[in-house]
Design an enzyme around this catalytic site. Structure first.
Site, short mmCIF file in Angstrom:
data_model
loop_
_atom_site.label_atom_id
_atom_site.label_comp_id
_atom_site.label_asym_id
_atom_site.label_seq_id
_atom_site.Cartn_x
_atom_site.Cartn_y
_atom_site.Cartn_z
N LYS A 170 -63.70 -38.00 36.96
CA LYS A 170 -65.13 -38.05 35.77
C LYS A 170 -66.34 -37.17 35.93
O LYS A 170 -65.61 -36.44 35.85
CB LYS A 170 -66.76 -38.90 37.83
CG LYS A 170 -67.27 -39.02 36.49
CD LYS A 170 -69.11 -39.09 37.72
CE LYS A 170 -69.22 -37.73 37.00
NZ LYS A 170 -70.15 -38.09 35.25
N GLU A 245 -68.62 -25.00 41.93
CA GLU A 245 -68.31 -23.57 41.36
C GLU A 245 -69.56 -23.98 40.55
O GLU A 245 -70.13 -24.99 39.60
CB GLU A 245 -66.95 -24.04 40.22
CG GLU A 245 -66.39 -22.98 39.50
CD GLU A 245 -67.02 -21.39 40.11
OE1 GLU A 245 -68.17 -21.28 39.71
OE2 GLU A 245 -66.52 -21.02 41.36
N CYS A 279 -70.03 -20.43 32.08
CA CYS A 279 -70.35 -19.47 33.54
C CYS A 279 -70.63 -18.44 34.33
O CYS A 279 -71.16 -17.72 34.52
CB CYS A 279 -70.22 -20.71 34.95
SG CYS A 279 -68.69 -20.77 35.72
C1 UN1 Z 1 -63.32 -18.37 31.59
O1 UN1 Z 1 -64.69 -17.92 31.57
O2 UN1 Z 1 -62.51 -18.58 31.25
O3 UN1 Z 1 -67.78 -23.14 33.77
C2 UN1 Z 1 -63.59 -20.03 32.43
C3 UN1 Z 1 -67.40 -22.93 33.51
C4 UN1 Z 1 -66.71 -21.41 34.37
C5 UN1 Z 1 -64.88 -21.24 33.60
C6 UN1 Z 1 -64.59 -20.26 32.47
N1 UN1 Z 1 -66.04 -22.44 35.35
O4 UN1 Z 1 -67.66 -21.79 33.24
#
Ligand code: UN1
Length: 479
Positions: A170, A245, A279
């Protein structure tokens, strides 16, 4: 019309939704199916029915599928990158880079399928052998965010399939284009029907079904903290495996002995690139006294050179914010920062149209100085191009401030001191530590994840992905 993919067939949704270009809101990218709860359950049934056979498929079968998907993604990087930039708003080079990352992830997990191994041990009892092997978890539900429309789906789907699971995917509502393109590629990769299913639709409907249906054995989720908490509660209630995450409020420490260019380059990259919508972005820059004023002045100078424009235009450094709601939230936080008494050094205003008159969700990246640890702009994840600078007396105070957060995803430092770099790597309370590098922009073949309020469960990516996507079996044999 872009349909959902269930049990090896393309199917109409209950409704459709419109995919809009945030660099030019007049540009409609396409119409995409939206599943309802009943269709989500059909996808789960298809994945459930396909699981037993795929769970015992050969490493070669899995390699062939993942390698074919990876090759097609890499071969079409320009076109897929253009679609990604058009629907999400990161710049074209960033978007193409993300597509390449997704292709490489499929290639990596093609290899992982071949390398699957276990342990063979002697028992403590005479004549008994012990085998430790990994088996698939079963049906996995994958729920992904809008900010990495192809890489995050890739780093959940590829290990899920490599380790013998079947998938119900999803994607985020805002970016169905990249998800659909990935599903289209997988639909032609040689997978048996039902092994991979795409259900575009709302979180409140499709997501809720994935969380509650007992045929879904595990959920891997990337997104916001409140939604992550709902995922956790639902999974605990029925003892499903889950991996989360979520957010970050990542610090970047700049010490007196830092190379100023390296520090500014890394802070601008991790604070503002991808419009701050990562993130792993650093939104708190903690700077020691001796370099503080020079650093803030150099950041402000550098920010004057950043071009905010259409994500797909050559020379754009920063594309638009993803949508109206996120833009409003960013601007609200700029107001909160001002009211809290922080000094707005640069940016922070909406730019309703670009230089060509295109209506879009553009915003000038914002830099605050003279901020204090308790301010909301230093404690809450904004998820936009808003960076605040805090002063620290020395390294010890900087480390304390860096760790003084409920989050723990990434933590960075700019320093030329081996002593401080070494100490920081050991004492930063984060899943990932970067020295003289941006906190965002990670490799695809090594573990990704955080601690404290940022993440829950085993790491993603690389060999470590097996921890989540398999379950261990210990077998005893009397010869
Ligand atoms: C990155 O900084 O290369 O949602 C990856 C996000 C993370 C992935 C970042 N799960 O921003």
């Amino acid at each position: 019309m872009h349909q959902n993919f269930i049990g090896g067939e393309w199917v109409q949704g209950a409704r459709t939704s419109r995919n809009i270009n945030p660099s030019d809101t007049r540009d409609v990218i396409g119409e995409y199916a939206q599943a309802d709860a009943a269709q989500a359950r059909q996808a789960i049934a298809a994945a459930h029915a396909a699981q037993a056979a795929w769970g015992v498929s050969t490493p070669q079968q899995r390699f062939d599928v993942l390698d074919a998907a990876g090759s097609e993604i890499l071969a079409r990087k320009a076109e897929l990158g253009d679609l990604l930039a058009r629907e999400e708003g990161k710049t074209l080079p960033e978007a193409i880079g993300e597509v390449v990352r997704a292709g490489n992830i499929f290639k990596f997990f093609a290899g992982e399928a071949l390398r699957a191994a276990g342990d063979l041990l002697a028992s403590v009892r005479p004549g008994v052998g012990v085998e430790v092997t990994r088996e698939p978890v079963g049906v996995v539900g994958l729920i992904t965010p809008w900010n990495f429309p192809i890489a995050i789906p890739a780093w959940k789907i590829a290990p899920a399939l490599a380790h013998g699971n079947t998938v119900v995917f999803k994607p985020a509502d805002l970016v169905p284009g990249s998800a659909w393109a990935l599903a289209d590629i997988l639909s032609r990769s040689g997978l048996p029907a039902g092994v991979f299913n795409l259900v575009m639709g709302r979180g409140s409907e499709v997501g809720a079904v994935l969380l509650d249906d007992t045929r879904v054995n595990a959920i891997s989720f990337t997104g916001s903290v409140p939604t992550g908490q709902r995922v956790a509660a639902a999974c605990v209630a029925r003892m499903a495996k889950f991996q989360l995450e979520m957010g970050g409020k990542n610090p970047f420490v700049v010490l007196d002995d830092a190379d100023l260019n390296v520090a500014v380059g890394a802070a601008v990259n991790s604070g503002f690139f991808s419009t701050g919508q990562r993130c792993t972005a650093s939104s708190r820059v903690i700077v020691t006294e001796g370099i503080h004023d020079r650093f803030v002045a150099a950041m402000a100078e550098k920010m004057k050179t950043l071009k905010v424009d259409d994500a797909r235009k050559a020379g754009t450094d920063i594309g638009p914010v993803v949508d109206e709601k996120q833009l409003a939230q960013n601007l609200e936080y700029v107001g909160i920062g001002k009211n809290e008494g922080a000094r707005l050094v640069a940016g922070g205003e909406a730019i309703p149209t670009n230089v060509d008159g295109q209506p879009g969700f553009f915003m000038a990246p914002a830099l605050f100085s003279e901020t204090t640890p308790g301010m909301r702009i230093n404690t809450e994840e904004i998820f936009g191009p808003v960076v605040s600078v805090q002063r620290a007396k020395n390294y010890d105070e900087a480390l304390h401030l860096a760790n003084d957060t409920p989050f723990g995803l990434a933590s960075g430092i700019a320093t030329t001191s081996l002593k401080h770099a070494t100490h920081f790597k050991r004492h930063a309370q984060a899943g990932m530590v970067m020295v003289n590098l941006p906190t965002a922009g990670v490799d695809y073949h090594v573990p990704f994840g955080g601690r404290k309020g940022s993440s829950y469960g085993p790491r993603e990516q690389g060999r470590y992905a097996a921890e989540f996507f398999t379950t261990v079996k210990t077998a005893y044999t009397q010869a």
